[in-house]
Design a protein around this motif. Structure first.
Motif, PDB file in Angstrom:
ATOM      1  N   ASP A  96      -4.104  36.763 -22.219  1.00  0.00           N
ATOM      2  CA  ASP A  96      -5.048  36.839 -23.327  1.00  0.00           C
ATOM      3  C   ASP A  96      -6.029  35.665 -23.298  1.00  0.00           C
ATOM      4  O   ASP A  96      -6.777  35.466 -24.242  1.00  0.00           O
ATOM      5  N   VAL A  97      -6.005  34.896 -22.211  1.00  0.00           N
ATOM      6  CA  VAL A  97      -6.974  33.816 -22.007  1.00  0.00           C
ATOM      7  C   VAL A  97      -7.584  33.972 -20.622  1.00  0.00           C
ATOM      8  O   VAL A  97      -7.046  34.658 -19.760  1.00  0.00           O
ATOM      9  N   ASN A  98      -8.725  33.316 -20.394  1.00  0.00           N
ATOM     10  CA  ASN A  98      -9.456  33.479 -19.137  1.00  0.00           C
ATOM     11  C   ASN A  98      -8.848  32.695 -17.982  1.00  0.00           C
ATOM     12  O   ASN A  98      -9.234  32.890 -16.834  1.00  0.00           O
ATOM     13  N   GLY A  99      -7.929  31.801 -18.285  1.00  0.00           N
ATOM     14  CA  GLY A  99      -7.326  30.978 -17.245  1.00  0.00           C
ATOM     15  C   GLY A  99      -6.757  29.718 -17.861  1.00  0.00           C
ATOM     16  O   GLY A  99      -6.534  29.648 -19.073  1.00  0.00           O
ATOM     17  N   LEU A 100      -6.545  28.704 -17.038  1.00  0.00           N
ATOM     18  CA  LEU A 100      -6.040  27.413 -17.506  1.00  0.00           C
ATOM     19  C   LEU A 100      -7.214  26.520 -17.898  1.00  0.00           C
ATOM     20  O   LEU A 100      -8.140  26.321 -17.119  1.00  0.00           O
ATOM     21  N   TYR A 101      -7.164  25.994 -19.119  1.00  0.00           N
ATOM     22  CA  TYR A 101      -8.203  25.092 -19.624  1.00  0.00           C
ATOM     23  C   TYR A 101      -7.637  23.680 -19.729  1.00  0.00           C
ATOM     24  O   TYR A 101      -6.419  23.482 -19.782  1.00  0.00           O
ATOM     25  N   ASP A 102      -8.540  22.711 -19.788  1.00  0.00           N
ATOM     26  CA  ASP A 102      -8.096  21.324 -19.920  1.00  0.00           C
ATOM     27  C   ASP A 102      -7.600  21.008 -21.325  1.00  0.00           C
ATOM     28  O   ASP A 102      -6.994  19.966 -21.563  1.00  0.00           O
ATOM     29  N   SER A 103      -7.861  21.918 -22.272  1.00  0.00           N
ATOM     30  CA  SER A 103      -7.307  21.843 -23.625  1.00  0.00           C
ATOM     31  C   SER A 103      -7.300  23.254 -24.197  1.00  0.00           C
ATOM     32  O   SER A 103      -7.846  24.177 -23.580  1.00  0.00           O
ATOM     33  N   ASN A 104      -6.681  23.436 -25.349  1.00  0.00           N
ATOM     34  CA  ASN A 104      -6.542  24.770 -25.935  1.00  0.00           C
ATOM     35  C   ASN A 104      -7.904  25.317 -26.366  1.00  0.00           C
ATOM     36  O   ASN A 104      -8.511  24.804 -27.306  1.00  0.00           O
ATOM     37  N   PRO A 105      -8.419  26.377 -25.711  1.00  0.00           N
ATOM     38  CA  PRO A 105      -9.748  26.902 -26.049  1.00  0.00           C
ATOM     39  C   PRO A 105      -9.812  27.530 -27.439  1.00  0.00           C
ATOM     40  O   PRO A 105     -10.895  27.683 -27.992  1.00  0.00           O
ATOM     41  N   LYS A 106      -8.641  27.889 -27.995  1.00  0.00           N
ATOM     42  CA  LYS A 106      -8.627  28.467 -29.341  1.00  0.00           C
ATOM     43  C   LYS A 106      -8.821  27.391 -30.407  1.00  0.00           C
ATOM     44  O   LYS A 106      -9.161  27.692 -31.539  1.00  0.00           O
ATOM     45  N   GLU A 107      -8.574  26.145 -30.016  1.00  0.00           N
ATOM     46  CA  GLU A 107      -8.720  25.032 -30.946  1.00  0.00           C
ATOM     47  C   GLU A 107      -9.909  24.136 -30.604  1.00  0.00           C
ATOM     48  O   GLU A 107     -10.462  23.482 -31.479  1.00  0.00           O
ATOM     49  N   ASN A 108     -10.276  24.118 -29.331  1.00  0.00           N
ATOM     50  CA  ASN A 108     -11.364  23.251 -28.878  1.00  0.00           C
ATOM     51  C   ASN A 108     -12.461  24.081 -28.211  1.00  0.00           C
ATOM     52  O   ASN A 108     -12.291  24.561 -27.082  1.00  0.00           O
ATOM     53  N   PRO A 109     -13.598  24.275 -28.878  1.00  0.00           N
ATOM     54  CA  PRO A 109     -14.677  25.089 -28.304  1.00  0.00           C
ATOM     55  C   PRO A 109     -15.287  24.475 -27.049  1.00  0.00           C
ATOM     56  O   PRO A 109     -15.978  25.170 -26.299  1.00  0.00           O
ATOM     57  N   ASP A 110     -15.026  23.202 -26.803  1.00  0.00           N
ATOM     58  CA  ASP A 110     -15.565  22.529 -25.621  1.00  0.00           C
ATOM     59  C   ASP A 110     -14.562  22.490 -24.464  1.00  0.00           C
ATOM     60  O   ASP A 110     -14.798  21.804 -23.459  1.00  0.00           O
ATOM     61  N   ALA A 111     -13.478  23.213 -24.595  1.00  0.00           N
ATOM     62  CA  ALA A 111     -12.471  23.239 -23.530  1.00  0.00           C
ATOM     63  C   ALA A 111     -13.091  23.779 -22.241  1.00  0.00           C
ATOM     64  O   ALA A 111     -13.906  24.704 -22.259  1.00  0.00           O
ATOM     65  N   THR A 112     -12.702  23.198 -21.107  1.00  0.00           N
ATOM     66  CA  THR A 112     -13.268  23.563 -19.815  1.00  0.00           C
ATOM     67  C   THR A 112     -12.246  24.319 -18.974  1.00  0.00           C
ATOM     68  O   THR A 112     -11.092  23.898 -18.844  1.00  0.00           O
ATOM     69  N   LEU A 113     -12.686  25.436 -18.400  1.00  0.00           N
ATOM     70  CA  LEU A 113     -11.822  26.227 -17.527  1.00  0.00           C
ATOM     71  C   LEU A 113     -11.640  25.503 -16.196  1.00  0.00           C
ATOM     72  O   LEU A 113     -12.593  25.031 -15.586  1.00  0.00           O
TER      73      LEU A 113
END
Length: 265
Positions: A179-196
């Protein structure tokens, strides 16, 4: 890292999670199952071999009984799995039949792959089905196993199971649809600036710290279980991609070498 080598991969394991099978409101996502059947059937026409590891038996069972909450006892969860597994396989069979493709169910528990004779039998069965261009659809036998029900004693989750299946089948690639695009450096559901993160070559402590939580009450896996699967895949000298299960058609692009999701290799 260039992903041109993906074009040469022939044997693919596709793991689809509960959150990718179910819609909000505890309904089955028929469109998603249809697109998955279309993609797999097309890949087989192109000379690929496809194995599906599916979650969703408990969720489908809950949907069938119109439940809105996850049952608490092991017995109730196993009963739901028994109900849901047959319904889930019925859906897979129907959608694949539309594309003139047969499916076969394989239910596993860890003891099957830890004993030499049963391991050989599972491997032989998979290879025979693939040779006949039949799609093996694999799930844990949740009706009798309690390892996925917060009692981590066997496979534990279908992310781990999919990595084991990739090893048993000697697959070239494992694609985990999430349900996510991949592994991010932080939680993309909580951090809009998270990087894939596009590529991971080693599961370090820093990488493991990036994973936390799980998607819904009807899902048992989260990013931590996917990294556990990735570690096994890397140890097996195979490749794995975590990507969104929103549109299974993206698998075509993945196998053409497009940079989609997070590659572990």
């Amino acid at each position: 890292m260039s992903r041109e080598f993906m074009k040469d991969y022939k044997r693919i394991v596709i793991k689809i999670g509960t959150n990718s099978i179910m819609l909000e409101g505890n309904q089955i996502d028929y469109k998603k199952l249809d697109r998955l059947a279309f993609v797999c059937s097309t890949l087989i026409q192109e000379g690929k071999e496809v194995i599906i590891v599916t979650s969703g038996a408990v969720g489908v069972g809950a949907s069938h009984l119109n439940l809105t909450e996850y049952p608490q006892t092991i017995e109730e969860q196993q009963a739901l799995a028994a109900i849901g597994q047959s319904i889930l396989m019925g859906h897979y069979s129907r959608f694949f039949q539309y594309y003139n493709r047969a499916t076969a169910q394989i239910l596993l528990t860890r003891d099957v792959v830890t004993f030499e004779t049963s391991y050989y039998n599972v491997k032989r069965t998979m290879n025979t089905l693939l040779k006949q261009k039949i799609v093996p659809i694999i799930n844990e036998n949740d009706a009798i196993a309690d390892d996925e029900l917060n009692h981590q004693t066997k496979f534990g989750d279908n992310d781990t199971l999919s990595a084991i299946v990739a090893g048993v089948s000697e697959a070239d690639l494992l694609i985990i649809m999430s349900d996510v695009n991949g592994l991010y450096d932080s939680n993309p559901k909580e951090n809009p600036d998270a990087t894939l993160i596009e590529h991971v070559g080693e599961i370090t402590e820093e990488i493991e710290l990036m994973a936390s939580g799980k998607g819904s009450a009807f899902a048992t896996g989260g990013m931590a279980t996917k990294l556990k699967a990735a570690k096994k895949i890397l140890n097996q000298n195979q490749a794995m991609i975590i990507t969104s299960g929103e549109d299974p058609v993206s698998i075509f692009r993945i196998l053409q070498g497009d940079v989609i999701g997070t590659l572990f290799k």
